[in-house]
Design a protein around this motif. Structure first.
Motif, short mmCIF file in Angstrom:
data_model
loop_
_atom_site.label_atom_id
_atom_site.label_comp_id
_atom_site.label_asym_id
_atom_site.label_seq_id
_atom_site.Cartn_x
_atom_site.Cartn_y
_atom_site.Cartn_z
N ASP A 86 1.00 3.96 2.12
CA ASP A 86 0.68 3.82 3.72
C ASP A 86 2.29 2.86 3.91
OD1 ASP A 86 -0.82 5.64 4.42
OD2 ASP A 86 -2.04 4.19 5.13
N THR B 278 1.11 -1.59 0.11
CA THR B 278 -0.41 -0.02 -0.08
C THR B 278 0.98 0.97 -0.15
OG1 THR B 278 -0.31 -0.07 2.34
CG2 THR B 278 -1.99 -0.90 1.69
N ASP C 227 -4.59 1.12 -4.32
CA ASP C 227 -5.56 2.02 -2.83
C ASP C 227 -6.58 2.20 -3.06
OD1 ASP C 227 -3.64 0.87 -1.74
OD2 ASP C 227 -2.73 3.20 -1.21
N GLY D 125 -5.42 3.23 1.81
CA GLY D 125 -4.51 2.78 2.55
C GLY D 125 -5.12 2.15 4.04
N VAL D 126 -6.19 3.01 4.67
CA VAL D 126 -6.83 1.89 5.90
C VAL D 126 -8.61 2.36 5.42
CG1 VAL D 126 -7.53 3.38 7.95
CG2 VAL D 126 -5.72 4.08 7.03
N ARG E 176 -3.48 12.74 -1.23
CA ARG E 176 -4.56 11.83 -0.74
C ARG E 176 -5.67 12.77 0.06
NH1 ARG E 176 -3.00 6.26 1.54
NH2 ARG E 176 -2.57 8.33 3.44
N GLU E 177 -4.40 13.38 1.38
CA GLU E 177 -5.11 13.80 2.76
C GLU E 177 -6.44 15.05 1.47
OE1 GLU E 177 -5.58 12.67 5.00
OE2 GLU E 177 -3.87 10.95 5.16
N GLU F 65 5.78 4.67 2.04
CA GLU F 65 5.59 5.78 3.12
C GLU F 65 6.90 5.11 3.89
OE1 GLU F 65 6.41 8.28 6.06
OE2 GLU F 65 4.97 6.40 6.71
N GLU F 66 6.71 4.03 4.24
CA GLU F 66 7.65 3.71 6.07
C GLU F 66 8.18 3.17 5.03
OE1 GLU F 66 6.59 0.55 9.04
OE2 GLU F 66 4.96 1.12 8.11
N GLU G 51 0.89 10.77 -0.78
CA GLU G 51 -0.28 10.87 -0.01
C GLU G 51 -0.75 12.18 0.58
OE1 GLU G 51 1.64 9.04 3.85
OE2 GLU G 51 1.10 7.12 2.71
N ARG H 188 -10.61 4.72 3.94
CA ARG H 188 -9.39 6.11 2.99
C ARG H 188 -9.23 5.64 2.66
NH1 ARG H 188 -5.04 8.57 4.76
NH2 ARG H 188 -5.34 6.82 6.48
#
Length: 249
Positions: free
Chosen positions: A73, A71, A225, A242-243, A96-97, A76-77, A93, A240
């Motif tokens: 997220d 994903t 995603d 990724g979540v 996306r937000e 990003e990690e 991201e 949302r």
């Protein structure tokens, strides 16, 4: 005449250093400038080579990290501290937000993310080529600078010949040799500069291709995603990117 001139010629040193020391002030300044240009060329070569090697290794690690991420997220990690790769993921991201309040806008979101990633990709390409413009300038101007020194030295030699009213080879040869040394130094500075510039341009192009691959990987995560979001919406979940969470939780 040959017997009288030969002893004079044997006493004349034609080593580059002696010719430099015997040259006039203008020709000497030209030679110093060309020597500095050559030094700058090799400095840029070693500095950019080290930089591009590090960039390619970092991009390779980031590419593998994004390949393994499922994903955005996770991408990003996994790319934290990876330079441009992390910047690309963070740009996706961020968009996306900011687009959470726009319903049913999958294609619009993709388009906005692509535009942002393209800007970052172009900026990275300019950063990779930073410093190589100096090589192009040196490669283009050094022969002409050396030619200017040669022309000036020959003019000075002819002036000295006219003043001394002597036309023997012993009088003409030293001044001509000193003048031609400027042209030789111009070529010594220009030829490596052109070769190194082309080499660094190819290496930078390879790095830009890797950045383009990272952009594609980021867009693949975004598309993945979005596909999950669509599937979960159809199954009655509120999500949302990724979540996900069940509606009503």
């Amino acid at each position: 005449m040959p017997t009288s001139a030969s002893p004079v010629l044997t006493n004349i040193s034609f080593s580059p250093w002696e010719m430099f020391m015997n040259a006039g002030p203008v020709v000497r300044c030209v030679m110093v400038l060309l020597a500095l240009a050559s030094l700058l060329t090799w400095t840029v070569f070693f500095a950019k080579t080290v930089e591009l090697v590090r960039v390619r290794l970092k991009l390779g690690r980031a590419e593998r990290a994004l390949e393994d991420a499922g994903t955005l997220d996770l991408g990003e990690e996994h790319t934290r501290g990876a330079g441009i790769a992390h910047a690309l993921v963070m740009a996706a991201e961020t968009e996306r937000e900011r687009s959470q309040d726009i319903p049913d806008d999958r294609e619009g979101l993709k388009e906005r993310i692509v535009l942002h990633l393209e800007r970052l990709e172009a900026a990275e390409g300019r950063r990779l080529m930073r410093g190589t413009g100096l090589l192009a300038t040196i490669g283009a101007t050094s022969p002409f600078i050396g030619l200017f020194g040669t022309v000036w030295g020959i003019m000075t030699s002819f002036t000295g010949i006219a003043a001394s009213k002597a036309t023997s080879l012993a009088v003409v040869a030293p001044g001509i040799a000193e003048a031609l040394l400027a042209t030789a130094l111009g070529l010594v500075a220009a030829i490596p500069a052109v070769i190194i510039y082309n080499h660094l341009a190819r290496q930078s192009a390879a790095c830009r291709a890797q950045v383009a691959d990272l952009t594609s990987l980021v867009m693949r995560l975004v598309s993945r995603d979005l596909g999950r979001m669509q599937a979960q919406l159809e199954s009655g979940q509120v999500v949302r990117l990724g979540v996900s969470r069940m509606a009503g939780e």
